[in-house]
Design an enzyme around this catalytic site. Structure first.
Site, short mmCIF file in Angstrom:
data_model
loop_
_atom_site.label_atom_id
_atom_site.label_comp_id
_atom_site.label_asym_id
_atom_site.label_seq_id
_atom_site.Cartn_x
_atom_site.Cartn_y
_atom_site.Cartn_z
N GLY A 53 3.96 -70.72 5.92
CA GLY A 53 4.66 -71.84 6.54
C GLY A 53 6.14 -71.55 6.74
O GLY A 53 6.63 -70.46 6.43
N TYR A 62 -14.30 -67.14 4.15
CA TYR A 62 -13.43 -68.27 4.47
C TYR A 62 -14.25 -69.56 4.47
O TYR A 62 -13.96 -70.52 3.74
CB TYR A 62 -12.74 -68.03 5.82
CG TYR A 62 -12.06 -69.26 6.37
CD1 TYR A 62 -11.05 -69.90 5.66
CD2 TYR A 62 -12.45 -69.80 7.61
CE1 TYR A 62 -10.43 -71.04 6.17
CE2 TYR A 62 -11.83 -70.93 8.12
CZ TYR A 62 -10.83 -71.55 7.40
OH TYR A 62 -10.22 -72.68 7.91
N ASN A 66 4.25 -72.86 -0.58
CA ASN A 66 4.90 -71.65 -1.10
C ASN A 66 5.54 -70.83 0.03
O ASN A 66 6.08 -69.75 -0.22
CB ASN A 66 3.90 -70.78 -1.89
CG ASN A 66 2.77 -70.25 -1.01
OD1 ASN A 66 2.77 -70.44 0.20
ND2 ASN A 66 1.81 -69.58 -1.64
N THR A 87 -13.54 -77.03 7.62
CA THR A 87 -13.63 -76.25 8.85
C THR A 87 -15.05 -76.17 9.41
O THR A 87 -16.03 -76.25 8.64
CB THR A 87 -13.12 -74.81 8.57
OG1 THR A 87 -13.52 -73.95 9.65
CG2 THR A 87 -13.71 -74.23 7.30
N1 LIG Z 1 -5.74 -74.11 12.62
C1 LIG Z 1 -7.03 -74.41 12.80
O1 LIG Z 1 -7.54 -74.40 13.94
C2 LIG Z 1 -7.89 -74.77 11.62
C3 LIG Z 1 -9.25 -74.97 11.82
C4 LIG Z 1 -10.05 -75.34 10.73
C5 LIG Z 1 -9.48 -75.53 9.48
N2 LIG Z 1 -8.16 -75.32 9.31
C6 LIG Z 1 -7.58 -75.52 7.96
O2 LIG Z 1 -6.47 -76.38 8.08
C7 LIG Z 1 -5.46 -76.06 7.14
C8 LIG Z 1 -4.14 -75.86 7.83
O3 LIG Z 1 -4.28 -74.86 8.83
P1 LIG Z 1 -3.01 -74.26 9.58
O4 LIG Z 1 -3.49 -73.64 10.83
O5 LIG Z 1 -1.94 -75.29 9.63
O6 LIG Z 1 -2.64 -73.11 8.55
P2 LIG Z 1 -1.18 -72.54 8.15
O7 LIG Z 1 -1.43 -71.18 7.60
O8 LIG Z 1 -0.25 -72.69 9.28
O9 LIG Z 1 -0.74 -73.51 6.98
C9 LIG Z 1 -1.17 -73.35 5.64
C10 LIG Z 1 0.03 -73.60 4.75
O10 LIG Z 1 -0.37 -73.50 3.38
C11 LIG Z 1 0.64 -72.78 2.66
N3 LIG Z 1 -0.04 -72.18 1.50
C12 LIG Z 1 -1.08 -71.30 1.52
N4 LIG Z 1 -1.43 -70.96 0.27
C13 LIG Z 1 -0.61 -71.65 -0.57
C14 LIG Z 1 -0.48 -71.73 -1.99
N5 LIG Z 1 -1.27 -71.00 -2.79
N6 LIG Z 1 0.47 -72.52 -2.51
C15 LIG Z 1 1.28 -73.25 -1.70
N7 LIG Z 1 1.21 -73.22 -0.36
C16 LIG Z 1 0.28 -72.44 0.20
C17 LIG Z 1 1.18 -71.77 3.66
O11 LIG Z 1 2.47 -71.31 3.34
C18 LIG Z 1 1.15 -72.59 4.95
O12 LIG Z 1 2.37 -73.29 5.14
C19 LIG Z 1 -5.97 -74.80 6.39
O13 LIG Z 1 -6.57 -75.25 5.19
C20 LIG Z 1 -7.03 -74.26 7.34
O14 LIG Z 1 -8.04 -73.55 6.64
C21 LIG Z 1 -7.34 -74.94 10.34
#
Ligand SMILES: NC(=O)c1ccc[n+]([C@@H]2O[C@H](COP(=O)([O-])OP(=O)(O)OC[C@H]3O[C@@H](n4cnc5c(N)ncnc54)[C@H](O)[C@@H]3O)[C@@H](O)[C@H]2O)c1
Length: 330
Positions: free
Chosen positions: A36, A141, A32, A117
């Site tokens: 992103g 979270y 969405n 996570t």
């Molecule tokens: N970055 C880290 O170190 C880390 C660590 C542990 C877990 N995670 C998990 O990994 C995943 C990705 O992390 P990231 O850092 O790339 O996060 P990010 O926020 O960069 O990416 C998440 C994406 O999901 C999209 N999104 C969120 N809600 C939405 C919805 N309702 N409908 C459609 N799209 C939606 C956002 O627009 C975004 O592009 C997440 O689930 C996060 O919880 C990340």
């Protein structure tokens, strides 16, 4: 394989999509764009700009594209915000996740890899943390990610879902084309590099009186490409059964001060740091035992050295000083 990547326009999703496409998979990114970026989507992937809660678009996307597996990364993931607004996290990370599972069931798609996570463990007593450690999240979270994992377990037993839940520790680094651009940024490495680039005054260090070698928190950093490769391995064995894996590099991890020092060496810049109070709920040390995915799937991180991780993030940041802002899709 035909794969739907929810959250594929986000940080980790962008690099994962790039790797999937490189391996010959057909990828549909479903995002969405709340967090992103359109230009973070590899050009060979198709893009559906939609909301997870939009059941009919979700179902049509799965059916019309003949999707065979889903990688579910879309989520809200700010620990502090989750404490202030838990409803947002239950809604997006759990309710929308269940909507996705229902749409998958309706479309006959039974394979899913989930972005979980280290926050599912809370404050573990033993390091490194094994997958068998008790899960006691200390914030909404982690709680909502764990709730979704648990739902997948019951869907496996009742409906034949096949899942891999990957519990990431700290994702970091960049590929040549895609990197980390969050607003607000909450991750230490991009924050340190912003300070090196002069777009941030100083880095706030949350406490230096922890029981760690230099008093600052110790974390386990994993390069985003190594993380992406783990998803591709996990996908390949889904039909053999559901599973949970930790994903980190293990070893001794790196303290906040070590990260800042390495970032100074990589960039050759001053990175001013200010020590502030501890943040509530921050464990002193979080290090993954990733032996399970290594022995079962042969996963081997290529970029374990923190210096390589930070160099890749710095290269990307220098090429994209404003992140994805104002950038046209590739
Ligand atoms: N970055 C880290 O170190 C880390 C660590 C542990 C877990 N995670 C998990 O990994 C995943 C990705 O992390 P990231 O850092 O790339 O996060 P990010 O926020 O960069 O990416 C998440 C994406 O999901 C999209 N999104 C969120 N809600 C939405 C919805 N309702 N409908 C459609 N799209 C939606 C956002 O627009 C975004 O592009 C997440 O689930 C996060 O919880 C990340």
């Amino acid at each position: 394989m035909k794969i739907l990547v929810t959250g594929g326009a986000g940080y980790i999703g962008s690099v994962l999509t790039e790797e999937l496409v490189r391996d010959g998979h057909e990828v549909v990114v479903y995002d969405n764009l709340s967090k992103g970026h359109r230009s973070a989507i590899a050009p060979a992937a198709s893009f559906v700009h939609a909301e997870l809660a939009d059941v009919s678009t979700l179902r049509n996307t799965l059916s019309n594209n003949g999707i065979e597996a889903v990688i579910h990364m879309a989520a809200d993931s700010l620990v502090g915000e989750s404490g202030v607004d838990p409803a947002k996290y239950y809604e997006n990370n759990l309710v929308n996740g269940l909507t996705l599972l229902a749409a998958m069931k309706a479309a006959g798609v039974n394979r899913i890899v989930f972005s979980s996570t280290a926050a599912t463990y809370g404050q573990p007593e033993q390091q490194p943390i094994e997958e068998t450690a008790p899960t006691k999240p200390t914030n909404p979270y982690g709680e909502t990610k764990l709730a979704f994992e648990r739902a997948m377990r019951w869907y496996t037993e009742a409906y034949g879902l096949r899942y891999a839940s990957l519990r990431y520790f700290n994702a970091a680094g960049a590929s040549e084309n895609f990197g980390e651009h969050h607003d607000p940024e909450s991750h230490l490495i991009p924050i340190a590099l912003q300070a090196a680039a002069g777009s941030r005054e100083a880095v706030e260090v949350y406490g230096d009186d922890y029981p760690t070698p230099d008093g600052t928190c110790v974390r386990d950093y994993i390069h985003v490409i190594d993380l992406a490769r783990a998803h591709i391995l996990a996908l390949s064995v889904l039909d053999e059964g559901s599973r949970i894996y930790n994903l980190g590099c293990g070893g001794d991890g790196y303290s906040v001060n070590q990260v800042l020092e390495t970032a100074r060496q990589v960039t050759g810049k001053e990175i001013p740091a200010r020590v502030g109070p501890r943040r509530a709920g921050d464990p002193a040390t979080l290090i993954a035992a990733s032996d399970k995915i290594k022995s079962e799937l042969g996963w081997k991180p290529e970029f374990q050295d923190l210096r390589l991780i930070i160099e890749s993030a710095w290269r990307w940041m220098q090429k994209h000083p404003n992140g994805y802002s104002g950038q046209e899709p590739l």
